[in-house]
Design a protein around this motif. Structure first.
Motif, short mmCIF file in Angstrom:
data_model
loop_
_atom_site.label_atom_id
_atom_site.label_comp_id
_atom_site.label_asym_id
_atom_site.label_seq_id
_atom_site.Cartn_x
_atom_site.Cartn_y
_atom_site.Cartn_z
N VAL A 1 -30.43 -10.41 -17.11
CA VAL A 1 -29.65 -9.67 -18.38
C VAL A 1 -28.29 -9.49 -18.22
CG1 VAL A 1 -29.69 -9.80 -20.70
CG2 VAL A 1 -32.04 -10.26 -19.06
N ASN A 2 -26.73 -9.86 -18.76
CA ASN A 2 -25.28 -8.90 -18.80
C ASN A 2 -25.53 -9.17 -20.47
OD1 ASN A 2 -24.91 -9.75 -16.04
ND2 ASN A 2 -24.50 -11.83 -16.06
N ASP A 3 -24.21 -9.21 -20.98
CA ASP A 3 -23.37 -8.35 -21.93
C ASP A 3 -24.14 -10.15 -22.53
OD1 ASP A 3 -22.33 -5.82 -21.36
OD2 ASP A 3 -21.08 -6.27 -20.97
N ASP A 4 -23.23 -10.87 -23.24
CA ASP A 4 -23.33 -12.17 -23.26
C ASP A 4 -24.02 -13.20 -22.94
OD1 ASP A 4 -21.62 -12.29 -22.07
OD2 ASP A 4 -20.42 -12.78 -23.92
N THR A 5 -24.74 -13.28 -21.61
CA THR A 5 -24.96 -14.92 -20.94
C THR A 5 -26.55 -14.02 -20.11
OG1 THR A 5 -23.58 -14.10 -18.76
CG2 THR A 5 -22.82 -15.18 -20.36
N VAL A 6 -27.05 -15.16 -19.41
CA VAL A 6 -28.48 -14.24 -18.44
C VAL A 6 -28.74 -15.45 -17.30
CG1 VAL A 6 -30.07 -16.39 -20.05
CG2 VAL A 6 -30.92 -14.19 -18.52
N ASN A 7 -28.21 -14.45 -16.34
CA ASN A 7 -28.74 -14.93 -14.81
C ASN A 7 -29.88 -15.65 -14.17
OD1 ASN A 7 -25.33 -15.03 -14.74
ND2 ASN A 7 -25.34 -13.35 -14.08
N ILE A 8 -30.33 -16.79 -14.01
CA ILE A 8 -31.28 -17.42 -13.37
C ILE A 8 -31.08 -17.81 -12.39
CG2 ILE A 8 -34.05 -18.67 -12.84
CD1 ILE A 8 -31.34 -18.33 -16.49
N HIS A 9 -31.03 -16.64 -10.91
CA HIS A 9 -31.42 -16.82 -9.42
C HIS A 9 -33.02 -17.27 -8.52
CE1 HIS A 9 -27.47 -14.04 -10.05
NE2 HIS A 9 -28.29 -13.29 -10.65
N THR B 1 -20.45 -27.83 3.12
CA THR B 1 -21.31 -28.61 2.20
C THR B 1 -21.82 -28.71 0.71
OG1 THR B 1 -22.25 -29.19 4.04
CG2 THR B 1 -23.59 -29.26 1.69
N LEU B 2 -20.86 -27.10 0.68
CA LEU B 2 -21.30 -26.45 -0.35
C LEU B 2 -20.53 -27.05 -1.71
CD1 LEU B 2 -21.38 -22.69 0.59
CD2 LEU B 2 -23.15 -23.97 -0.58
N PRO B 3 -18.86 -27.78 -1.54
CA PRO B 3 -18.76 -27.88 -2.77
C PRO B 3 -19.36 -29.50 -2.87
CG PRO B 3 -17.49 -27.01 -1.35
CD PRO B 3 -18.97 -26.66 -0.71
N LYS B 4 -20.00 -30.38 -2.13
CA LYS B 4 -20.32 -31.66 -2.10
C LYS B 4 -21.51 -31.65 -3.24
CE LYS B 4 -17.75 -32.84 1.65
NZ LYS B 4 -17.66 -33.68 2.72
N PHE C 1 -23.61 -22.29 -6.16
CA PHE C 1 -25.09 -22.33 -5.26
C PHE C 1 -24.03 -20.89 -4.09
CE2 PHE C 1 -26.38 -25.89 -6.26
CZ PHE C 1 -27.34 -26.00 -5.82
N THR C 2 -24.74 -20.41 -2.99
CA THR C 2 -24.29 -19.50 -1.93
C THR C 2 -25.40 -19.00 -1.31
OG1 THR C 2 -24.87 -17.38 -3.28
CG2 THR C 2 -22.44 -17.74 -3.28
N SER C 3 -24.92 -19.19 -0.19
CA SER C 3 -25.37 -19.71 1.01
C SER C 3 -24.94 -18.96 2.77
CB SER C 3 -25.97 -21.41 1.63
OG SER C 3 -26.50 -21.13 3.20
N ASN C 4 -25.77 -18.13 3.42
CA ASN C 4 -24.99 -17.57 4.67
C ASN C 4 -26.09 -17.64 5.42
OD1 ASN C 4 -25.77 -14.48 3.81
ND2 ASN C 4 -24.20 -14.67 2.56
N ALA C 5 -26.12 -17.03 6.60
CA ALA C 5 -27.58 -17.19 7.63
C ALA C 5 -28.40 -14.97 7.58
CB ALA C 5 -26.88 -16.65 9.22
N ALA C 6 -27.29 -14.61 6.72
CA ALA C 6 -27.49 -13.08 6.62
C ALA C 6 -28.27 -13.19 5.39
CB ALA C 6 -26.78 -12.16 6.50
N SER C 7 -28.20 -13.94 3.98
CA SER C 7 -28.97 -13.40 3.13
C SER C 7 -29.88 -14.87 2.28
CB SER C 7 -27.93 -13.02 1.99
OG SER C 7 -27.42 -13.84 1.40
N GLY C 8 -29.52 -15.69 3.52
CA GLY C 8 -30.38 -16.73 3.14
C GLY C 8 -29.47 -18.02 1.23
#
Length: 747
Positions: free
Chosen positions: A664-672, A684-687, A720-727
């Motif tokens: 939860v942020n100040d005026d938004t909520v993030n679901i990961h 591939t990420l932008p497509k 979307f974010t993706s890398n070998a270290a964090s998935g």
């Protein structure tokens, strides 16, 4: 006769009394007397010791002579035995001076003793001639004298130590010392007395006279009187003295004259100074500007005027004696250090702007002027301040307003024009120059018809009929410097600048907007066409599916059954594709409701865990217990998160973990939504969310595109974010539900 010499005797006694009262004479006499005593002692002490030795040798020679007489009567000493020799020597005790003795053989063997045992023998029980270095011993405390007998009758065979009663020697020794001391005292007293008389005539009398003159001069100067007219008793004799004391006396007279002249000059200077101080004091205290006098090095305030106290807001007693640091007078202590450095370099400061702090904690802006002055030999700072706080605040406010307006104008995305009554540009912003391709100087040489091709001066005159604060919006065509034209939307209003009316025009390039409107219209047509095609295709596809399903009830060969199953599968896939195309092409109509996102995701997560795709995977949640409310369509958001969880499960191997977390942020909520597995390639990420783009062999590429449209319809965003270290992590951002504030009506 006695009466004739009485005054002289009294004068001598008075002189001696003065001499003795002089501390210098007493010290000189004492050291002369002590020096004589020390010199006499150094000279006579050896003679005293020599006299003592002479008396001891005389006593020793008497006893030796008596012993030699006794032994000589024994005949041949070599023929008699040791005890006979010892018995013969015992007769020496008849002499009252001889108290005892000890007889030794030449090899050091003790034969015997008689009378008192000598200390010399007791100290050396094994007396050998070759090591016998102490031949006698005299004890002044007991008045005993032990000596080795040295005479021919016993030589080579015996050694005899005799103890003597040396009382007579001690008595004669002290009598001799007394005579010596008396002689030393007589000589010392005589020499000291002569020294005192000579010292009084040569030094002390003149010194005492000079001391009396110094006291008289000091008392006169203390009364602030001129001492040059005093009759000093030391000056006349001192003028005839060709020695150092005469020089000192003449220096005293010269000093008195110089001090007298200095006092006269000082009195005149003090009179001038009092007049100057009176003028300065009136100017200092009556000045309407705050003034202060402080020590240069420490900042201690020596004096301030009433205007300073009014500026600082404190009483005089709370300020005088305090330092600038203790009063926290300077808002920035670095300003004072810079001021001191500059003041030290050039000696003055004129109208330098600083900030001062008042006693109440408020700050004031002043123009500060100062100079270095000398006060009682100490460097001080005389400062004058001019309070410009209100003026500075007004200037700052005006400058800030102008800067804010200029910044707003220069950074505006719309072109701004200020037009005078002749239709000429009197000011433009950077966007206007950039849009039209002119420099600022070039534009200020042009008028409205040079740029706005669809307006004339007569049409422009109508805009001057607008009331102040009223504005109108028009569309037109602007022409660039290169001759090209583009459509604009212009917002025109009339304002007054410096009492003169001007037109303020904001022009916006609407080329892109018109192109977007055309694209949107085209897309709307395509969407309607796609919907029509889907509707037209779905009807015959439904008939085909009914026919194929009816064929499944018939008994067919295996080859035909296989072909029938394949046809059914493809038909159903085509139907799903048509439904998704229709869903993507349609405008998203949401049925919004307050949705508790945490419980919603927990329920969704529990139901999804039973899906086949979630089997053999670890589903994990973080922060879903938080109470967060959003405005959302429950069915559409269910579609979004089911799609994201399914993709996460398909992207990671069995046994891996999929995590759904809420932040939860100040005026938004993030679901990961996070999963492991192979990372998504950067290209591939932008497509991923483009329609019909898919990395699956059985996908149609509309799932994530529809998901993005649903999230954006909720005024949210997906990334979307993706890398070998964090998935791989998908982040859905939704705005929090805003609770409207309730305004209470006092009535």
């Amino acid at each position: 006769m006695p009466s004739k010499f009485m005054p002289s005797n009294l004068g001598q006694l008075q002189s001696l009394a003065n001499l003795w009262r002089s501390r210098l004479s007493r010290r000189i006499v004492f050291w002369v007397f002590l020096s004589i005593v020390v010199i006499e002692a150094i000279i006579l002490v050896p003679s005293v010791m020599r006299r003592e030795r002479e008396l001891l040798n005389y006593l020793r020679s008497l006893s030796t002579a008596q012993a030699e007489g006794i032994l000589s009567s024994q005949g041949d000493l070599m023929a008699i035995d040791d005890q006979s020799v010892l018995a013969s020597l015992e007769t020496l005790l008849r002499n009252e001076v001889i108290l005892g003795g000890t007889l030794y053989r030449a090899d050091g063997t003790q034969i015997g003793s008689f009378g008192e045992l000598p200390e010399l023998a007791a100290a050396m029980p094994e007396l050998l001639p070759q090591v016998l270095t102490e031949r006698d011993r005299y004890n002044r405390r007991t008045q005993r004298y032990d000596a080795v007998w040295e005479m021919s009758p016993l030589e080579g065979r015996y050694e005899l130590i005799i103890r003597h009663d040396a009382t007579w020697v001690g008595r004669e020794f002290y009598y001799f010392i007394g005579r010596i001391i008396g002689l030393v005292l007589i000589i010392s007293v005589f020499v000291t007395g002569a020294t005192m008389i000579v010292l009084d005539r040569l030094v002390i009398a003149s010194v005492l006279a000079l001391r009396r003159d110094l006291r008289r001069a000091g008392q006169t100067l203390r009364r602030n009187e001129d001492a040059r007219s005093l009759p000093f008793e030391s000056v006349s004799p001192g003028a005839s003295r060709p020695d150092e004391l005469g020089d000192v006396i003449m220096a005293f007279e010269e000093m008195v004259n110089q001090v007298g002249e200095a006092i006269a000059e000082r009195d005149q200077a003090e009179a001038d100074l009092r007049l100057s101080e009176e003028k300065f004091s009136k100017s200092f205290y009556a000045s309407p500007n705050p003034m202060s006098l402080s020590v240069f090095d420490t900042g201690e305030l020596l004096d301030v005027n009433d205007s300073f106290l009014t500026l600082y807001g404190a009483e005089r007693a709370a300020v005088i004696g305090q330092t600038a640091a203790s009063l926290k007078l300077w808002a920035d202590i670095g300003d004072r250090a810079a001021m001191l450095h500059r003041l030290r370099q050039q000696g003055f400061i004129r109208n330098q702007e600083y900030r001062f702090c008042c006693a109440q904690g408020t700050s004031r802006t002043v123009l500060y002027s100062a100079e270095i002055v000398q006060l009682n030999g100490q460097e001080c700072i005389l400062s004058v301040s001019n309070d410009i706080t209100e003026r500075k605040a007004a200037e700052d406010a005006l400058s800030e307003s102008e800067q804010r307006f200029r910044t707003l104008v220069e950074q505006a995305t719309d072109a701004l024009f200020v037009v005078d009554t002749d239709g000429r540009f009197i000011d433009v912003n950077e966007e206007a120059c950039h849009t039209l391709g002119y420099t600022r100087a070039e534009l200020l040489q042009l008028s409205v018809p040079d740029v706005q091709k669809s307006v004339s001066m007569s049409a422009l005159a109508q805009d001057w009929d607008l009331a102040a604060g009223q504005a109108v919006t028009r569309e037109g065509i602007h022409q660039r410097k290169d001759g090209s034209q583009f459509p604009v939307e212009v917002r025109i209003g009339r304002i007054d600048i410096g009492g003169k009316p001007v037109l303020l025009a904001l022009a916006r390039d609407i080329t892109a907007r018109r192109a977007m409107e055309q694209v949107q219209a085209r897309l709307a047509e395509i969407g309607e066409l796609a919907a029509m095609i889907v509707h037209e295709v779905r009807n015959p596809l439904t008939t085909i599916l009914l026919g194929l399903n009816s064929l499944t009830q018939m008994e067919l060969p295996p080859r035909s059954q296989h072909r029938l199953a394949f046809a059914l599968e493809e038909s159903e896939r085509l139907q799903r594709l048509l439904n998704e195309i229709l869903m993507y092409a349609r405008e998203q109509h949401l049925e919004l409701e307050p949705l508790a996102l945490g419980p919603f995701l927990q329920t969704l997560h529990a139901e999804f865990s039973h899906q086949p795709v979630a089997q053999n995977r670890q589903l994990h949640t973080i922060g879903l217990e938080q109470t967060v409310t959003v405005n959302g369509d429950r069915d559409r958001l269910t579609q979004v998160f089911i799609n994201l969880l399914s993709n996460a499960c398909e992207a990671c191997p069995e046994g891996d973990r999929i995590t759904c977390s809420l932040c939860v942020n100040d005026d938004t909520v993030n679901i990961h939504v996070h999963n492991g597995g192979d990372p998504i390639p950067p290209e591939t990420l932008p497509k991923l969310m483009q329609p019909f783009f898919t990395t699956k062999s059985t996908g149609n590429g509309l799932g994530l595109a529809i998901t993005r449209r649903i999230v954006e319809a909720h005024d949210g965003a997906i990334a979307f974010t993706s890398n070998a270290a964090s998935g791989t992590t998908v982040t859905v951002t939704l705005p929090l539900k805003v609770t409207p504030s309730v305004t209470l009506n006092p009535g």
